[in-house]
Motif scaffolding. Structure first.
Motif, PDB file in Angstrom:
ATOM      1  N   SER A 123      -6.261   0.794  -2.406  1.00  0.00           N
ATOM      2  CA  SER A 123      -6.237  -0.092  -1.249  1.00  0.00           C
ATOM      3  C   SER A 123      -6.112  -1.531  -1.730  1.00  0.00           C
ATOM      4  O   SER A 123      -6.497  -1.866  -2.848  1.00  0.00           O
ATOM      5  N   ASN A 147      -4.439   8.433   3.366  1.00  0.00           N
ATOM      6  CA  ASN A 147      -3.876   7.107   3.150  1.00  0.00           C
ATOM      7  C   ASN A 147      -4.135   6.283   4.401  1.00  0.00           C
ATOM      8  O   ASN A 147      -3.688   6.629   5.495  1.00  0.00           O
ATOM      9  N   THR A 162       0.835  -1.207   0.000  1.00  0.00           N
ATOM     10  CA  THR A 162       0.000   0.000   0.000  1.00  0.00           C
ATOM     11  C   THR A 162       0.866   1.252   0.000  1.00  0.00           C
ATOM     12  O   THR A 162       0.559   2.237  -0.684  1.00  0.00           O
TER      13      THR A 162
END
Length: 243
Positions: free
Chosen positions: A68, A125, A56
């Protein structure tokens, strides 16, 4: 009386893994290597989670900040194997509008913010959010740490950081007797979050019939707000000869 019965269960090995890529412009081989998981080796969920976290972060570094990786597991009970399917999706695009910190009545905002891997206006994130929570817990300044998101518009969200302070200082007092030194008294203070700035201070004083030992230790883990530490140690000993 409460009894907890723990059954470890049978051990499973890795089967083959598959990658489902739903981002057309992404080259999967640059993210997850073919030998990332070796079939036949013992299955380890922590190893899989670390692979997802690393992959990721690689996606974010290549400009896919909103991607993702979702693992799907299929168990083969007969052969004791786990087959994994990694699904790569591009989630909704969000940017961090504000980082709101509450509960830190003692610890400075700066100490908390430097452990958070996201900043205002950064693309959101999830992996960095989880790592930020891990960093804050590792400080050992707080009883509880919670990081949540609160959508504020179509593409913006606030990062809500809530902490619960705990004592970071320790006090010790000890006494004893030695046939060579006589009565002994030792006193010590340790503070791991001095003045709420994350600095560490240790003071120690011991007194015997003919000896006095003093030590002071100080460490600033982020000297001048850079990621390197600065500190010093001072030791003093006064020894008096017996007459």
């Amino acid at each position: 009386h409460i009894s907890f019965v723990i059954n470890e269960g049978a051990k499973y090995n890795y089967g083959n893994f598959e990658i489902i890529n739903n981002i057309k412009s992404l080259k999967v081989q640059d993210i997850i290597k073919e030998d990332a998981i070796k079939a036949g080796e013992l299955f380890d969920i922590e190893e899989v989670e670390k692979l997802i976290e690393k992959s990721t972060n690689s996606l974010a570094d290549k400009g896919y900040a909103f991607a993702s990786i979702i693992p799907e597991y299929q168990l083969d009970d007969l052969e004791r194997k786990v087959y994994i399917k990694f699904v790569i999706e591009e989630s909704a695009r969000y940017y961090v509008r504000r980082i709101n910190i509450t509960g830190n009545y003692r610890t400075s905002d700066k100490v908390i913010r430097r452990e958070i891997l996201l900043a205002e206006n950064d693309p959101f994130n999830l992996a960095k959010l989880r790592n930020s929570e891990r960093n804050l817990r590792a400080l050992d300044f707080f009883k509880n740490v919670t990081l949540d998101t609160a959508p504020r518009s179509q593409d913006q969200l606030d990062l809500e950081v809530q902490v619960e302070e705990k004592s970071t200082g320790y006090f010790s007092l000890a006494g004893g007797y030695s046939t060579t030194e006589g009565a002994l008294l030792r006193f010590g203070i340790t503070e791991n979050n001095l003045l709420g700035l994350g600095h560490q201070l240790n003071l120690s004083l011991s007194k015997a019939a003919k000896n006095i030992n003093t030590s002071v230790s100080y460490t600033n883990p982020y000297f001048l707000d850079y990621d390197f530490s600065f500190g010093f140690d001072y030791v003093y000993t006064d020894h008096q000869k017996r007459r």
